[in-house]
Design a protein around this motif. Structure first.
Motif, mmCIF file in Angstrom:
data_model
loop_
_atom_site.group_PDB
_atom_site.id
_atom_site.type_symbol
_atom_site.label_atom_id
_atom_site.label_comp_id
_atom_site.label_asym_id
_atom_site.label_seq_id
_atom_site.Cartn_x
_atom_site.Cartn_y
_atom_site.Cartn_z
ATOM 1 N N LEU A 157 0.656 -1.167 -0.007
ATOM 2 C CA LEU A 157 -0.019 -0.058 0.200
ATOM 3 C C LEU A 157 0.404 1.334 -0.480
ATOM 4 O O LEU A 157 0.503 2.267 -0.693
ATOM 5 C CB LEU A 157 -0.756 0.198 1.089
ATOM 6 C CG LEU A 157 -1.864 -1.560 1.152
ATOM 7 C CD1 LEU A 157 -2.816 -0.568 2.449
ATOM 8 C CD2 LEU A 157 -2.882 -0.603 -0.020
ATOM 9 N N LEU A 158 2.057 1.142 0.883
ATOM 10 C CA LEU A 158 3.021 2.592 0.496
ATOM 11 C C LEU A 158 3.601 2.596 -0.680
ATOM 12 O O LEU A 158 3.606 3.901 -1.462
ATOM 13 C CB LEU A 158 3.995 1.889 2.232
ATOM 14 C CG LEU A 158 3.347 2.312 3.416
ATOM 15 C CD1 LEU A 158 4.971 2.159 4.550
ATOM 16 C CD2 LEU A 158 3.288 3.410 3.062
ATOM 17 N N SER A 159 4.188 1.424 -1.600
ATOM 18 C CA SER A 159 4.662 2.086 -2.375
ATOM 19 C C SER A 159 3.193 2.408 -3.667
ATOM 20 O O SER A 159 4.069 2.826 -4.622
ATOM 21 C CB SER A 159 5.196 0.732 -3.259
ATOM 22 O OG SER A 159 4.389 -0.653 -3.276
ATOM 23 N N VAL A 160 2.383 1.758 -3.624
ATOM 24 C CA VAL A 160 1.319 2.160 -4.653
ATOM 25 C C VAL A 160 1.060 3.492 -4.010
ATOM 26 O O VAL A 160 0.849 4.674 -4.903
ATOM 27 C CB VAL A 160 0.038 1.396 -4.343
ATOM 28 C CG1 VAL A 160 -1.030 1.824 -4.226
ATOM 29 C CG2 VAL A 160 -0.340 0.006 -4.309
ATOM 30 N N GLY A 213 8.643 -1.031 -6.440
ATOM 31 C CA GLY A 213 9.950 -1.792 -6.007
ATOM 32 C C GLY A 213 10.397 -1.228 -4.478
ATOM 33 O O GLY A 213 11.031 -1.936 -4.133
ATOM 34 N N GLY A 214 9.798 -0.004 -4.780
ATOM 35 C CA GLY A 214 10.505 0.249 -2.984
ATOM 36 C C GLY A 214 9.333 -0.524 -1.906
ATOM 37 O O GLY A 214 9.267 -0.717 -0.800
ATOM 38 N N ALA A 215 8.675 -1.465 -2.572
ATOM 39 C CA ALA A 215 7.779 -2.177 -1.095
ATOM 40 C C ALA A 215 8.671 -2.960 -0.529
ATOM 41 O O ALA A 215 8.747 -3.715 0.772
ATOM 42 C CB ALA A 215 7.377 -3.556 -1.596
ATOM 43 N N MET A 219 4.373 -9.933 -1.802
ATOM 44 C CA MET A 219 5.386 -8.858 -2.557
ATOM 45 C C MET A 219 6.013 -10.215 -3.496
ATOM 46 O O MET A 219 6.393 -9.458 -4.780
ATOM 47 C CB MET A 219 6.949 -8.308 -1.902
ATOM 48 C CG MET A 219 6.169 -7.993 -0.951
ATOM 49 S SD MET A 219 7.568 -7.695 0.164
ATOM 50 C CE MET A 219 9.203 -7.023 -0.858
ATOM 51 N N LEU A 220 6.474 -11.466 -3.841
ATOM 52 C CA LEU A 220 7.194 -12.077 -4.692
ATOM 53 C C LEU A 220 5.643 -13.085 -6.153
ATOM 54 O O LEU A 220 6.674 -12.329 -6.646
ATOM 55 C CB LEU A 220 7.729 -13.283 -4.278
ATOM 56 C CG LEU A 220 8.805 -13.689 -3.655
ATOM 57 C CD1 LEU A 220 9.021 -14.616 -3.206
ATOM 58 C CD2 LEU A 220 10.083 -12.798 -4.174
#
Length: 272
Positions: A86-89, A198-200, A216-217
């Protein structure tokens, strides 16, 4: 009070987070279908004309990964699995919203697709970040963390993705002559936003559970796999003499294979 706090921090996913996820999925699926299967028609079907089709298909691949993530989010019971995504989105949507303002004259303002694009990327950062802020109060303390080496490797990949995205976003002119296919400043900033997904991996250092990495994968395999198929479809648009051509192809291929192997190995170990 401590007892009450323990009871509430049960890692559950709020209804708001589930509802927001379900609302986002149709837009991502529609974007994927248009950009991946009809990239030649973006002049009429999209917020702005995307040329060549490789840029269109890479953005579509990000949408496919996002659709998978939010569909799983709507059904997910464990908050920690969703938090890094959610943060990367939020970052992705914010960067596209700012790019819309910076390149306002490049968009097709009379096209309904532009109205939808603008509404989404001006509102989504606040809605998604709001879901993260509301739900993080119920996050349970992390346990059963993966080894430090794995945490460091995944965090390092996240740092590299964000650094690349930041460089492309802040200095797009630098990357135009280096990229394997033709870019404009707007399309370069769009791909920069994709890179920042990719910052996730940055959040993985604090909460390095296998369940978090597994999600994530899964998203990464869907997204990078679609990008590799796009490279096959658009191979005639790729210039192998450009400095970033082979590093990108080798990097994405290696990332895809490693992700598949790691997920397969860890899934087998978990079943045992």
């Amino acid at each position: 009070m401590p007892e009450q706090l323990t009871l509430t921090r049960d890692d559950h996913v709020l209804r708001y987070t589930r509802a927001l996820s379900l609302c986002i999925v149709p837009f991502l699926v529609a974007g994927f279908v248009i950009l991946y299967f009809f990239p030649e028609h973006t002049k009429h079907l999209w917020a702005w004309p995307l040329r060549p089709s490789m840029t269109s298909m890479v953005l579509a691949s990000a949408y496919l990964g996002g659709a998978y993530f939010f569909l799983r989010a709507a059904l997910e019971r464990r908050w920690h699995v969703l938090s890094p995504g959610l943060l990367s989105v939020t970052t992705f949507a914010t960067l596209l919203g700012v790019a819309t303002v910076l390149h306002w004259n490049k968009f097709s303002h009379g096209n309904p697709a532009f109205w939808i694009w603008s509404a989404l990327y001006f509102a989504a950062p606040f809605l998604v970040l709001g879901a993260w802020l509301a739900n993080r109060r119920y996050a349970a303390p992390p346990d059963d963390l993966l080894p430090v080496a794995a945490r460091a490797a995944i965090t390092a990949l996240g740092v590299l993705a964000v650094l690349q995205g930041a460089a492309m976003y802040l200095a797009p002119a630098t990357f135009l002559p280096l990229w394997p296919w033709m870019l404009t400043p707007l399309s370069c900033r769009t791909l920069a936003a994709v890179s920042c997904l990719g910052g996730a991996g940055l959040g993985f250092w604090r909460d390095a559970r296998w369940s978090t990495l597994n999600r994530m994968l899964e998203v990464e395999i869907v997204m990078v796999g679609a990008i590799l198929v796009a490279a096959l479809r658009g191979h005639d648009q790729l210039d192998g003499s450009k400095p970033l051509a082979w590093p990108m192809l080798i990097g994405f291929s290696a990332l895809f294979l490693v992700s598949v192997l790691v997920r397969f190995r860890q899934t087998r170990l978990a079943r045992r």
